[in-house]
Design a protein around this motif. Sequence first.
Motif, PDB file in Angstrom:
ATOM      1  N   ALA A  17       0.964  -1.170  -0.104  1.00 40.33           N
ATOM      2  CA  ALA A  17      -0.011  -0.120   0.176  1.00 40.33           C
ATOM      3  C   ALA A  17       0.872   1.384   0.009  1.00 40.33           C
ATOM      4  O   ALA A  17       0.753   2.108  -0.623  1.00 40.33           O
ATOM      5  N   CYS A  18       2.086   1.133   0.593  1.00 39.92           N
ATOM      6  CA  CYS A  18       2.926   2.405   0.803  1.00 39.92           C
ATOM      7  C   CYS A  18       3.644   2.699  -0.568  1.00 39.92           C
ATOM      8  O   CYS A  18       3.728   3.501  -0.975  1.00 39.92           O
ATOM      9  N   ILE A  19       4.101   1.592  -1.020  1.00 35.22           N
ATOM     10  CA  ILE A  19       4.860   1.621  -2.062  1.00 35.22           C
ATOM     11  C   ILE A  19       4.251   2.039  -3.328  1.00 35.22           C
ATOM     12  O   ILE A  19       4.517   2.953  -4.007  1.00 35.22           O
ATOM     13  N   GLU A  20       2.963   1.443  -3.328  1.00 30.79           N
ATOM     14  CA  GLU A  20       2.196   1.925  -4.538  1.00 30.79           C
ATOM     15  C   GLU A  20       1.574   3.302  -4.447  1.00 30.79           C
ATOM     16  O   GLU A  20       1.422   4.156  -5.402  1.00 30.79           O
ATOM     17  N   GLY A  21       1.157   3.543  -3.175  1.00 31.20           N
ATOM     18  CA  GLY A  21       0.446   4.834  -2.906  1.00 31.20           C
ATOM     19  C   GLY A  21       1.665   5.775  -3.230  1.00 31.20           C
ATOM     20  O   GLY A  21       1.178   6.909  -4.056  1.00 31.20           O
ATOM     21  N   VAL A  22       2.709   5.901  -2.806  1.00 31.67           N
ATOM     22  CA  VAL A  22       4.247   6.776  -3.208  1.00 31.67           C
ATOM     23  C   VAL A  22       4.252   6.736  -4.369  1.00 31.67           C
ATOM     24  O   VAL A  22       4.538   7.791  -5.161  1.00 31.67           O
ATOM     25  N   ALA A  23       4.318   5.815  -5.173  1.00 32.49           N
ATOM     26  CA  ALA A  23       4.855   5.702  -6.493  1.00 32.49           C
ATOM     27  C   ALA A  23       3.671   6.130  -7.315  1.00 32.49           C
ATOM     28  O   ALA A  23       4.001   6.421  -8.552  1.00 32.49           O
ATOM     29  N   SER A  24       2.667   6.133  -7.041  1.00 32.84           N
ATOM     30  CA  SER A  24       1.234   6.699  -7.885  1.00 32.84           C
ATOM     31  C   SER A  24       1.590   8.205  -8.286  1.00 32.84           C
ATOM     32  O   SER A  24       1.201   8.435  -9.380  1.00 32.84           O
ATOM     33  N   PHE A  25       2.329   8.944  -7.274  1.00 30.83           N
ATOM     34  CA  PHE A  25       2.481  10.132  -7.801  1.00 30.83           C
ATOM     35  C   PHE A  25       3.234  10.799  -8.832  1.00 30.83           C
ATOM     36  O   PHE A  25       3.157  11.258  -9.755  1.00 30.83           O
ATOM     37  N   PRO A  26       4.546   9.977  -8.743  1.00 32.34           N
ATOM     38  CA  PRO A  26       5.590  10.423  -9.756  1.00 32.34           C
ATOM     39  C   PRO A  26       5.050   9.711 -11.128  1.00 32.34           C
ATOM     40  O   PRO A  26       5.243  10.200 -12.203  1.00 32.34           O
ATOM     41  N   ALA A  27       4.307   8.608 -10.975  1.00 36.71           N
ATOM     42  CA  ALA A  27       3.614   7.797 -12.206  1.00 36.71           C
ATOM     43  C   ALA A  27       2.460   8.625 -12.753  1.00 36.71           C
ATOM     44  O   ALA A  27       2.046   8.462 -13.599  1.00 36.71           O
ATOM     45  N   GLY A  28       1.983   9.506 -11.874  1.00 36.55           N
ATOM     46  CA  GLY A  28       0.752  10.118 -12.360  1.00 36.55           C
ATOM     47  C   GLY A  28      -0.532   9.357 -12.634  1.00 36.55           C
ATOM     48  O   GLY A  28      -1.282   9.341 -13.645  1.00 36.55           O
ATOM     49  N   SER A  29      -0.542   8.102 -11.897  1.00 40.11           N
ATOM     50  CA  SER A  29      -1.454   6.913 -12.039  1.00 40.11           C
ATOM     51  C   SER A  29      -2.477   6.925 -10.995  1.00 40.11           C
ATOM     52  O   SER A  29      -2.303   6.760  -9.875  1.00 40.11           O
ATOM     53  N   THR A  30      -3.989   7.105 -11.576  1.00 39.55           N
ATOM     54  CA  THR A  30      -4.864   7.132 -10.516  1.00 39.55           C
ATOM     55  C   THR A  30      -5.139   5.599 -10.249  1.00 39.55           C
ATOM     56  O   THR A  30      -5.625   5.111  -9.195  1.00 39.55           O
ATOM     57  N   ALA A  31      -4.955   4.713 -11.174  1.00 31.03           N
ATOM     58  CA  ALA A  31      -5.021   3.258 -10.951  1.00 31.03           C
ATOM     59  C   ALA A  31      -4.181   2.976  -9.950  1.00 31.03           C
ATOM     60  O   ALA A  31      -4.654   1.998  -8.981  1.00 31.03           O
ATOM     61  N   MET A  32      -3.047   3.051  -9.961  1.00 37.55           N
ATOM     62  CA  MET A  32      -2.221   2.700  -8.951  1.00 37.55           C
ATOM     63  C   MET A  32      -2.505   3.464  -7.611  1.00 37.55           C
ATOM     64  O   MET A  32      -2.402   2.446  -6.392  1.00 37.55           O
ATOM     65  N   LEU A  33      -2.970   4.620  -7.492  1.00 33.19           N
ATOM     66  CA  LEU A  33      -3.407   5.125  -6.340  1.00 33.19           C
ATOM     67  C   LEU A  33      -4.558   4.519  -5.679  1.00 33.19           C
ATOM     68  O   LEU A  33      -4.591   4.021  -4.383  1.00 33.19           O
ATOM     69  N   ALA A  34      -5.480   3.940  -6.652  1.00 42.70           N
ATOM     70  CA  ALA A  34      -6.797   3.263  -5.852  1.00 42.70           C
ATOM     71  C   ALA A  34      -6.453   1.832  -5.672  1.00 42.70           C
ATOM     72  O   ALA A  34      -6.906   1.396  -4.656  1.00 42.70           O
ATOM     73  N   ASN A  35      -5.411   1.290  -6.344  1.00 41.56           N
ATOM     74  CA  ASN A  35      -5.138  -0.124  -5.983  1.00 41.56           C
ATOM     75  C   ASN A  35      -4.282  -0.149  -4.649  1.00 41.56           C
ATOM     76  O   ASN A  35      -4.452  -1.116  -3.999  1.00 41.56           O
ATOM     77  N   SER A  36      -3.579   1.313  -4.312  1.00 42.20           N
ATOM     78  CA  SER A  36      -2.875   1.167  -3.087  1.00 42.20           C
ATOM     79  C   SER A  36      -3.990   0.867  -1.845  1.00 42.20           C
ATOM     80  O   SER A  36      -3.698   0.490  -0.827  1.00 42.20           O
ATOM     81  N   LEU A  37      -5.327   1.453  -2.231  1.00 44.17           N
ATOM     82  CA  LEU A  37      -5.997   1.274  -1.051  1.00 44.17           C
ATOM     83  C   LEU A  37      -6.832  -0.024  -0.842  1.00 44.17           C
ATOM     84  O   LEU A  37      -7.119  -0.532   0.184  1.00 44.17           O
ATOM     85  N   ILE A  38      -6.644  -0.752  -1.919  1.00 42.43           N
ATOM     86  CA  ILE A  38      -7.210  -2.046  -1.719  1.00 42.43           C
ATOM     87  C   ILE A  38      -6.284  -3.137  -1.039  1.00 42.43           C
ATOM     88  O   ILE A  38      -6.524  -3.766  -0.183  1.00 42.43           O
TER      89      ILE A  38
END
Length: 188
Positions: A17-38
Amino acid sequence: NERVALALISWIAGLMACIEGVASFPAGSTAMLANSLIFLQLSINATFALRSSFGIGARKHWTIQLQGAAMMLLGGLVCAAVIRWAMMGSIPHPGLMISVGALAFVASLGSWAIMLQYSSAPSGFATLWRAGRSDAVSNVAVIAAGGAVALTSSNIPDLVIGGGMAALFAWSGWRIALTGRLEAGRPS
């Protein structure tokens, strides 16, 4: 030991959750951010199951309501991020989406391997199985969104998948909060 298994699942999911949530911002990806919540939800479920295995208060109605409310809030925030990134029009980084999505899928497989050893265990693992299924599907969705972004050079696939996952997460939170509220109203 079941407790070790639950602790490992909680740790793996929390770390992802931490890795994907943090990586979602430089990636600019809402899919990654949403997946971190799961992943966060899976970690929370495993933690509650672990607490219950120690006899530390089973999930009370108010904690179920609080968890549902937190899910609604987080899902809503990701939906707001979808709108913001749609207005910005920036294209996510598909390579980062695919690589982190693949790492997340491997983490999900690791959690499943742990769960398989306890498939006949009491109900603590039943909730984790359901969350684990959602997690694996969302990991594949992130990878697919990354591939679609690479093919189309558009942010639309990421926004659609991220927005859909965030809306589903918020709706699930509403259902969990409602369940906790209904259970609180029942006489014991």
